[in-house]
Design a protein around this motif. Structure first.
Motif, mmCIF file in Angstrom:
data_model
loop_
_atom_site.group_PDB
_atom_site.id
_atom_site.type_symbol
_atom_site.label_atom_id
_atom_site.label_comp_id
_atom_site.label_asym_id
_atom_site.label_seq_id
_atom_site.Cartn_x
_atom_site.Cartn_y
_atom_site.Cartn_z
ATOM 1 N N VAL A 171 1.010 2.304 -5.675
ATOM 2 C CA VAL A 171 1.160 2.576 -7.102
ATOM 3 C C VAL A 171 0.640 3.960 -7.453
ATOM 4 C CG1 VAL A 171 0.482 1.838 -9.424
ATOM 5 C CG2 VAL A 171 1.020 0.124 -7.685
ATOM 6 N N VAL B 250 9.401 -0.568 -10.640
ATOM 7 C CA VAL B 250 8.072 -0.310 -10.075
ATOM 8 C C VAL B 250 7.317 0.606 -11.021
ATOM 9 C CG1 VAL B 250 8.854 -0.598 -7.694
ATOM 10 C CG2 VAL B 250 8.845 1.692 -8.717
ATOM 11 N N ILE C 221 4.601 3.575 -11.072
ATOM 12 C CA ILE C 221 3.887 4.560 -10.264
ATOM 13 C C ILE C 221 3.191 5.548 -11.198
ATOM 14 C CG2 ILE C 221 5.343 4.330 -8.215
ATOM 15 C CD1 ILE C 221 6.853 6.803 -9.047
ATOM 16 N N VAL D 247 2.941 -1.496 -4.202
ATOM 17 C CA VAL D 247 3.719 -1.232 -5.404
ATOM 18 C C VAL D 247 4.601 -2.422 -5.769
ATOM 19 C CG1 VAL D 247 5.696 -0.199 -4.210
ATOM 20 C CG2 VAL D 247 5.121 0.555 -6.532
#
Length: 442
Positions: free
Chosen positions: A161, A230, A232, A246
């Motif tokens: 992440v 996802v 990030i 992640v």
């Protein structure tokens, strides 16, 4: 010069014949009117114009598979009779815009400003319209699914992440399409595609991370498919970061969390926290969970030499058994039990029927059955007794014969050669009976 209502609009830069609202929000909803001024003279106030500003909110914003999602069209002081129209966003090929499809039951609008989407499994974007129902272009509000699926999936490399600024991150789209675009919504709510800060090559987007690149990313195909999403984030090089997966971790799988600095070094003597609660002090700088459970889901961070990493959410995917295998296991357990119960019920039914038949016939059926059973055994005993009597009579013993004769009055010897003996015995019996009768008369 012009004067405006509401009065908060009366600023030097808005003293012209028009005003501009660069980014409308709900607080701008209300009535607007103006009048012209020239020295001490002024015109009458204009007719009021009602401005309605609304936004769509979704709950939850991250999906559990098959969950229901509530869409809310938030409006302050909506005009009476306002109807709400609901749309689903469909990606347009080769650009970042969307087509809009009416959701079921929304063609004539709804009275309520709430709409529920049931059984949603994939990432999706939605728009609401209040009033006319004609869809205008605006950025959709998204509901994200973290679960990859065969039709469309997004992978991240490095698979974590948190990232440092200027670090290169690759996002790859896979699935049933030849055309892909990587989309994102940044932390400040800005919707854009990969080309805004990275480079798209085929189905891969490469970004040199910057602070403004933190956000939620997903893939959209030319055929209208949405991939998993996802989250990030990019962080300053003076920070430490947490290395956490992640994608969601499947329940029962092992997972390892660690802490590192900009020099790519994994740190030792690290403290780990789960939902701000201290977990352990790892001399090797790792937090190992041998088999993840749903209780392990939540926010994690690490601490080293007084520095805290940012927090990251670790999601745990709960595996669901297929209905077939579950039913089979249930039958393996329940089947034998049901068999025993049915057998016991069968025996009880037979006993109850027997008792009922006996009671209906005042026990005569039961007696006949018992007598029939006893007769069979008695006949076998008599066969043996007759043999003894027959043998005794050959030696002139008549008392035995007279004792059991009533039970075998009409029986004849099995052997035809002994028929003359049977005849003599009958004659003797008749004479004996006659003598007994005469004696009784006298």
């Amino acid at each position: 010069m012009y004067e405006w209502r509401p009065t908060r609009l009366n600023k030097p830069e808005t003293s012209n014949e028009y005003i501009t609202i660069t980014s409308a929000n709900e607080s701008h909803s209300g009535e607007y009117s103006c009048r012209g001024t020239s020295g001490s003279d002024s015109t009458a106030w204009s007719d009021a114009v009602v401005l309605t500003v609304y936004k769509l909110s979704v709950s939850p914003s991250w999906l559990s598979p098959g969950a229901s999602v509530t869409l809310s069209c938030e409006v302050q002081h909506p005009p009476a009779g306002t109807r709400f129209f609901w749309y689903k966003a469909v990606p347009k090929p080769l650009n970042i815009f969307y087509n809009y499809e009416l959701l079921p039951g929304s063609s004539n609008g709804t009275d309520e400003n709430v709409y529920i989407v049931h059984g949603l499994n994939n990432t999706a974007g939605y728009v609401c319209e209040a009033g006319s129902g004609k869809p205008k272009y605006r950025d959709p509000t998204f509901v994200w699914s973290a679960d990859p699926r065969p039709a469309a999936s997004l992978s991240v490399n490095p698979d974590r992440v948190q990232h440092f600024r200027s670090e290169s991150v690759t996002l790859s789209c896979e699935g049933n399409s030849a055309e892909w675009r990587v989309m994102r919504v940044t932390e400040i709510g800005y919707l854009s595609d990969c080309s805004d800060s990275g480079k798209m090559s085929g189905s891969t987007c490469t970004i040199n991370m910057n602070q403004s690149d933190s956000g939620v990313y997903w893939c959209e195909s030319g055929s209208g498919e949405f991939s998993n999403a996802v989250n990030i984030t990019a962080h300053d090089i003076n920070n430490i970061i947490l290395l956490s997966p992640v994608h969601p971790v499947t329940e029962g799988d092992p997972v390892t969390l660690s802490c590192r600095d900009k020099k790519q070094q994994r740190l030792s003597n690290v403290f780990f926290y789960h939902n701000d609660k201290l977990l352990s002090h790892g001399s090797r700088g790792e937090l190992k969970i041998s088999a993840v459970s749903k209780s392990d889901e939540g926010f994690y961070k690490c601490q080293h030499s007084g520095k805290d990493s940012p927090r990251s959410w670790m999601s745990v995917r709960v595996t669901v058994s297929s209905p077939v295998s579950s039913s089979f296991r249930v039958m393996l357990i329940v089947g034998p039990v049901v068999g025993v119960v049915l057998f016991i019920l069968f025996i009880l039914i037979i006993l109850l029927l027997s008792w009922w038949r006996c009671s209906r016939s005042k026990y005569s059926w039961c007696i006949r059955s018992e007598v029939s059973s006893q007769s069979s055994s008695t006949n076998q005993g008599l066969n043996q007794a007759e043999t003894q009597v027959y043998s005794s009579l050959l030696y002139g013993d008549t008392s035995e014969y007279e004792t059991i004769q009533p039970a075998s009055n009409n029986r004849r010897p099995v052997n035809p050669e002994d028929d003359h003996i049977y005849t003599n015995l009958n004659n003797r019996k008749q004479r004996s009976s006659s003598s007994s009768f005469s004696l009784s008369e006298s």
